[in-house]
Write an enzyme that holds these catalytic residues in place. Sequence first.
Site, mmCIF file in Angstrom:
data_model
loop_
_atom_site.group_PDB
_atom_site.id
_atom_site.type_symbol
_atom_site.label_atom_id
_atom_site.label_comp_id
_atom_site.label_asym_id
_atom_site.label_seq_id
_atom_site.Cartn_x
_atom_site.Cartn_y
_atom_site.Cartn_z
ATOM 1 N N SER A 1 43.293 -29.048 -96.855
ATOM 2 C CA SER A 1 42.281 -28.674 -95.869
ATOM 3 C C SER A 1 41.670 -29.940 -95.307
ATOM 4 O O SER A 1 41.641 -30.984 -95.980
ATOM 5 C CB SER A 1 41.176 -27.820 -96.520
ATOM 6 O OG SER A 1 40.075 -27.662 -95.651
ATOM 7 N N TYR B 1 35.233 -26.929 -103.627
ATOM 8 C CA TYR B 1 36.320 -26.704 -102.678
ATOM 9 C C TYR B 1 36.853 -28.027 -102.140
ATOM 10 O O TYR B 1 38.079 -28.247 -102.091
ATOM 11 C CB TYR B 1 35.839 -25.820 -101.534
ATOM 12 C CG TYR B 1 36.936 -25.386 -100.589
ATOM 13 C CD1 TYR B 1 37.860 -24.425 -100.976
ATOM 14 C CD2 TYR B 1 37.047 -25.927 -99.317
ATOM 15 C CE1 TYR B 1 38.873 -24.013 -100.119
ATOM 16 C CE2 TYR B 1 38.051 -25.527 -98.450
ATOM 17 C CZ TYR B 1 38.959 -24.575 -98.860
ATOM 18 O OH TYR B 1 39.968 -24.182 -98.002
#
Length: 249
Positions: free
Chosen positions: A142, A155
């Site tokens: 990501s 995350y």
Amino acid sequence: MAYQDLVVVVTGAAQGIGYGVAKAFADQGARLVMGDLNEEQGAAAAAAIRNEGGQAVFIPCDVRKEDDIKQLMKSAEEEYGRIDVLINNAGVSRWKSPFDLSVDEWDDILNTNVRSCFLATREAALYMKKHGGTGAVINMASTRALMSEPDTEAYAASKGAIVALTHAMAVSLGSDGIRVNCISPGWIETQNYESLQKTDHEQHPAGRVGKPDDIARACLYLADPDNTFVTGTHLVVDGGMTRKMIYEP
């Protein structure tokens, strides 16, 4: 076609980016093994691909569990005889203050997002080596591996770890003819694209928010059997958003 009859395993394939990637490979003639925690959605996703003439089977899989991952790869070989491509797409996110995030929540995010990539790659590589010693692994990271918003520590850490794991395993598996790359998607709208605002699109130098198809095309490139010189790569697919400097007036 380059992808005709390739056996492609996709985790987190029931919806969103995972489903978009699976469908793109099926459209190119690949044979899909779709893993997901949600059995109802996963079965429906595989059925939708078959209804359009593609080849796909669904295998329930909780990527937090080593035995589930092993069964997913075993099922792929039993169904199609080999594994050519693995796409580690499954992941979870949880936005929570670092003062409130529990150890169990931290572990769940890291285990789901990172440990699963290691375990799935290891298990798939065993079958890739068994059937010719070539293959391609694509990990889904990501742009949050590169930049952050508040309250995204677990995350962000997991996605940064995926980038590092990618080049480590590319080096370890290179002598076996197995390529390992990763993609960092930016803003990819997986729900109602038409509801986005003009300002959402204008944040991107490309002039629009991304779609699952954008990530699917990147996966097709990295999985192409002819691209044997592409490994250990981190491909950012974000419409240029991480390259745009933003100053508050």
